[in-house]
Design a protein around this motif. Structure first.
Motif, PDB file in Angstrom:
ATOM      1  N   VAL A 115       0.847  -1.199   0.000  1.00  0.00           N
ATOM      2  CA  VAL A 115       0.000   0.000   0.000  1.00  0.00           C
ATOM      3  C   VAL A 115       0.886   1.253   0.000  1.00  0.00           C
ATOM      4  N   ILE A 116       2.018   1.153   0.711  1.00  0.00           N
ATOM      5  CA  ILE A 116       2.962   2.279   0.788  1.00  0.00           C
ATOM      6  C   ILE A 116       3.446   2.670  -0.616  1.00  0.00           C
ATOM      7  N   VAL A 117       3.810   1.678  -1.394  1.00  0.00           N
ATOM      8  CA  VAL A 117       4.360   1.936  -2.726  1.00  0.00           C
ATOM      9  C   VAL A 117       3.340   2.710  -3.572  1.00  0.00           C
ATOM     10  N   GLU A 118       2.068   2.326  -3.460  1.00  0.00           N
ATOM     11  CA  GLU A 118       1.000   2.994  -4.215  1.00  0.00           C
ATOM     12  C   GLU A 118       0.819   4.440  -3.736  1.00  0.00           C
ATOM     13  N   ARG A 119       0.891   4.627  -2.427  1.00  0.00           N
ATOM     14  CA  ARG A 119       0.711   5.982  -1.880  1.00  0.00           C
ATOM     15  C   ARG A 119       1.846   6.903  -2.305  1.00  0.00           C
ATOM     16  N   MET A 120       3.076   6.372  -2.281  1.00  0.00           N
ATOM     17  CA  MET A 120       4.231   7.206  -2.624  1.00  0.00           C
ATOM     18  C   MET A 120       4.221   7.619  -4.089  1.00  0.00           C
ATOM     19  N   SER A 121       3.744   6.699  -4.932  1.00  0.00           N
ATOM     20  CA  SER A 121       3.801   7.011  -6.367  1.00  0.00           C
ATOM     21  C   SER A 121       2.832   8.133  -6.727  1.00  0.00           C
ATOM     22  N   GLY A 122       1.786   8.336  -5.904  1.00  0.00           N
ATOM     23  CA  GLY A 122       0.817   9.386  -6.228  1.00  0.00           C
ATOM     24  C   GLY A 122       0.977  10.634  -5.367  1.00  0.00           C
ATOM     25  N   ARG A 123       1.986  10.656  -4.498  1.00  0.00           N
ATOM     26  CA  ARG A 123       2.114  11.821  -3.607  1.00  0.00           C
ATOM     27  C   ARG A 123       2.567  13.059  -4.381  1.00  0.00           C
ATOM     28  N   ARG A 124       1.946  14.183  -4.075  1.00  0.00           N
ATOM     29  CA  ARG A 124       2.358  15.472  -4.617  1.00  0.00           C
ATOM     30  C   ARG A 124       2.450  16.433  -3.434  1.00  0.00           C
ATOM     31  N   VAL A 125       3.472  17.294  -3.461  1.00  0.00           N
ATOM     32  CA  VAL A 125       3.664  18.208  -2.330  1.00  0.00           C
ATOM     33  C   VAL A 125       3.798  19.654  -2.799  1.00  0.00           C
ATOM     34  N   CYS A 126       3.443  20.563  -1.900  1.00  0.00           N
ATOM     35  CA  CYS A 126       3.637  21.980  -2.178  1.00  0.00           C
ATOM     36  C   CYS A 126       5.026  22.356  -1.664  1.00  0.00           C
ATOM     37  N   ALA A 127       5.867  22.822  -2.572  1.00  0.00           N
ATOM     38  CA  ALA A 127       7.238  23.161  -2.171  1.00  0.00           C
ATOM     39  C   ALA A 127       7.255  24.403  -1.283  1.00  0.00           C
ATOM     40  N   LYS A 128       6.150  25.177  -1.306  1.00  0.00           N
ATOM     41  CA  LYS A 128       6.125  26.408  -0.516  1.00  0.00           C
ATOM     42  C   LYS A 128       5.678  26.137   0.928  1.00  0.00           C
ATOM     43  N   CYS A 129       4.508  25.478   1.106  1.00  0.00           N
ATOM     44  CA  CYS A 129       4.001  25.306   2.480  1.00  0.00           C
ATOM     45  C   CYS A 129       4.142  23.871   2.985  1.00  0.00           C
ATOM     46  N   GLY A 130       4.528  22.955   2.129  1.00  0.00           N
ATOM     47  CA  GLY A 130       4.739  21.574   2.567  1.00  0.00           C
ATOM     48  C   GLY A 130       3.473  20.724   2.589  1.00  0.00           C
ATOM     49  N   THR A 132       0.579  18.192   1.726  1.00  0.00           N
ATOM     50  CA  THR A 132       0.695  16.930   0.996  1.00  0.00           C
ATOM     51  C   THR A 132      -0.628  16.534   0.368  1.00  0.00           C
ATOM     52  N   TYR A 133      -0.579  16.094  -0.870  1.00  0.00           N
ATOM     53  CA  TYR A 133      -1.768  15.629  -1.588  1.00  0.00           C
ATOM     54  C   TYR A 133      -1.478  14.263  -2.195  1.00  0.00           C
ATOM     55  N   GLY A 143      -6.220  19.695  -8.977  1.00  0.00           N
ATOM     56  CA  GLY A 143      -5.347  18.571  -9.334  1.00  0.00           C
ATOM     57  C   GLY A 143      -3.941  18.974  -9.742  1.00  0.00           C
ATOM     58  N   VAL A 144      -3.644  20.266  -9.768  1.00  0.00           N
ATOM     59  CA  VAL A 144      -2.342  20.741 -10.255  1.00  0.00           C
ATOM     60  C   VAL A 144      -1.631  21.625  -9.215  1.00  0.00           C
ATOM     61  N   ASN A 145      -2.400  22.561  -8.620  1.00  0.00           N
ATOM     62  CA  ASN A 145      -1.795  23.554  -7.731  1.00  0.00           C
ATOM     63  C   ASN A 145      -2.190  23.322  -6.276  1.00  0.00           C
ATOM     64  N   CYS A 146      -1.382  23.879  -5.359  1.00  0.00           N
ATOM     65  CA  CYS A 146      -1.698  23.798  -3.932  1.00  0.00           C
ATOM     66  C   CYS A 146      -2.942  24.643  -3.646  1.00  0.00           C
ATOM     67  N   ASP A 147      -3.886  24.095  -2.870  1.00  0.00           N
ATOM     68  CA  ASP A 147      -5.122  24.821  -2.559  1.00  0.00           C
ATOM     69  C   ASP A 147      -4.837  26.125  -1.820  1.00  0.00           C
ATOM     70  N   LYS A 148      -3.796  26.100  -0.943  1.00  0.00           N
ATOM     71  CA  LYS A 148      -3.518  27.298  -0.133  1.00  0.00           C
ATOM     72  C   LYS A 148      -2.631  28.293  -0.879  1.00  0.00           C
ATOM     73  N   CYS A 149      -1.528  27.797  -1.460  1.00  0.00           N
ATOM     74  CA  CYS A 149      -0.510  28.709  -2.030  1.00  0.00           C
ATOM     75  C   CYS A 149      -0.687  28.969  -3.520  1.00  0.00           C
ATOM     76  N   LYS A 150      -1.494  28.147  -4.178  1.00  0.00           N
ATOM     77  CA  LYS A 150      -1.740  28.271  -5.623  1.00  0.00           C
ATOM     78  C   LYS A 150      -0.479  28.066  -6.477  1.00  0.00           C
ATOM     79  N   VAL A 151       0.556  27.461  -5.888  1.00  0.00           N
ATOM     80  CA  VAL A 151       1.749  27.153  -6.701  1.00  0.00           C
ATOM     81  C   VAL A 151       1.666  25.693  -7.147  1.00  0.00           C
ATOM     82  N   GLU A 152       2.352  25.381  -8.242  1.00  0.00           N
ATOM     83  CA  GLU A 152       2.254  24.039  -8.815  1.00  0.00           C
ATOM     84  C   GLU A 152       2.846  22.984  -7.869  1.00  0.00           C
ATOM     85  N   LEU A 153       2.146  21.865  -7.717  1.00  0.00           N
ATOM     86  CA  LEU A 153       2.618  20.798  -6.831  1.00  0.00           C
ATOM     87  C   LEU A 153       3.778  20.050  -7.470  1.00  0.00           C
TER      88      LEU A 153
END
Ligand code: AP5
Ligand code: MG
Length: 210
Positions: A115-130, A132-133, A143-153
């Motif tokens: 299950v871990i392998v599946e979760r890691m392959s789909g993880r996306r992070v905001c480089a600004k606020c950290g 996790t999606y 599906g592309v940008n951070c909800d809070k910072c609006k920067v690309e994940l």
């Protein structure tokens, strides 16, 4: 409350820590996030940690123990905190003891490696606020940008499949023995980490009795 979240890489420690810390009004302290920030800023500690983090190995104990000592001395930790990703070795747990920290609960989020392998392959992070999606299980609203910072994940460098493999090996050989360490002290609670984010939060709140 002083709480530790244990669990394999990708078990959902960061996701749950953010939810529970918000509910309790206490800070989350993630050694991984602190190290990634240092790496981004090119500090001396970040430069020292780079080769370990990118290979999926643990950063040396003295470095992370130093990080934790400094962070726990800040005033926002007075009413409690959640440690996400620390301790990860028995010497780190002993260092916490020798700092006189009395823990209320140690929660291990249990997730099988597949299950871990599946979760890691789909993880996306905001480089600004950290934040996790996950592309499937917890996408941002567009599906592309951070909800809070609006920067690309972005994708974490250590989420590459070969690095995930070595992180899992390190977890089983070096971090998992901490379950026995805390079980002997009577503070360990296991939480089944397979299910939706809300289900895991519900289970965690139940074992924490908060
Ligand atoms: P760190 O950043 O701590 O990484 P980790 O422990 O490997 O854990 P992750 O952050 O990868 O996963 P997580 O459990 O937080 O899961 P998440 O909530 O993101 O450490 C990185 C590196 O730093 C280490 O390898 C090491 O080099 C160094 N380091 C850090 N601390 C150290 C220490 N104490 N000593 C030495 N070195 C240290 O969830 C994962 C994904 O799954 C996300 O996409 C999320 O959206 C999704 N997800 C979460 N919950 C669910 C769910 N219930 N269902 C479906 N998907 C879910
Ligand atoms: Mg994390």
């Amino acid at each position: 409350m002083k709480i530790i979240f244990l669990g394999a890489p990708g078990a959902g420690k960061g996701t749950q820590a953010e939810i529970i810390a918000g509910r309790l009004g206490i800070p989350t302290i993630s050694t991984g996030a602190i190290i990634r920030e240092a790496l981004k800023n090119g500090t001396e500690m970040g430069i020292k940690a780079k080769k370990f983090i990118e290979a999926g190995e643990l950063v040396p104990d003295d470095v992370v123990i130093g990080i934790i000592k400094e962070r726990l001395a800040k005033s926002d930790c007075q009413n409690g905190f959640i440690l996400d990703g620390f301790p990860r070795t028995v010497p780190q747990a002993e260092a916490l003891d020798s700092m006189g920290i009395e823990l209320d609960r140690v929660v291990s989020i249990e997730v099988p490696d597949e299950v871990i392998v599946e979760r890691m392959s789909g993880r996306r992070v905001c480089a600004k606020c950290g934040a996790t999606y996950h592309t499937v299980y917890n996408p941002s609203s567009d599906g592309v940008n951070c909800d809070k910072c609006k920067v690309e994940l972005t994708i974490r460098k250590d989420d590459a499949p070969e690095v995930v493999k070595s992180r899992l090996e390190v977890y089983h050989s070096t971090t998992e023995p901490l379950k026995e360490f805390y079980s002997k002290k009577g503070s360990l609670k296991l939480v089944d980490g397979v299910g939706s984010v809300d289900e895991i939060s519900y289970r965690t709140i139940k074992v924490l009795e908060v």
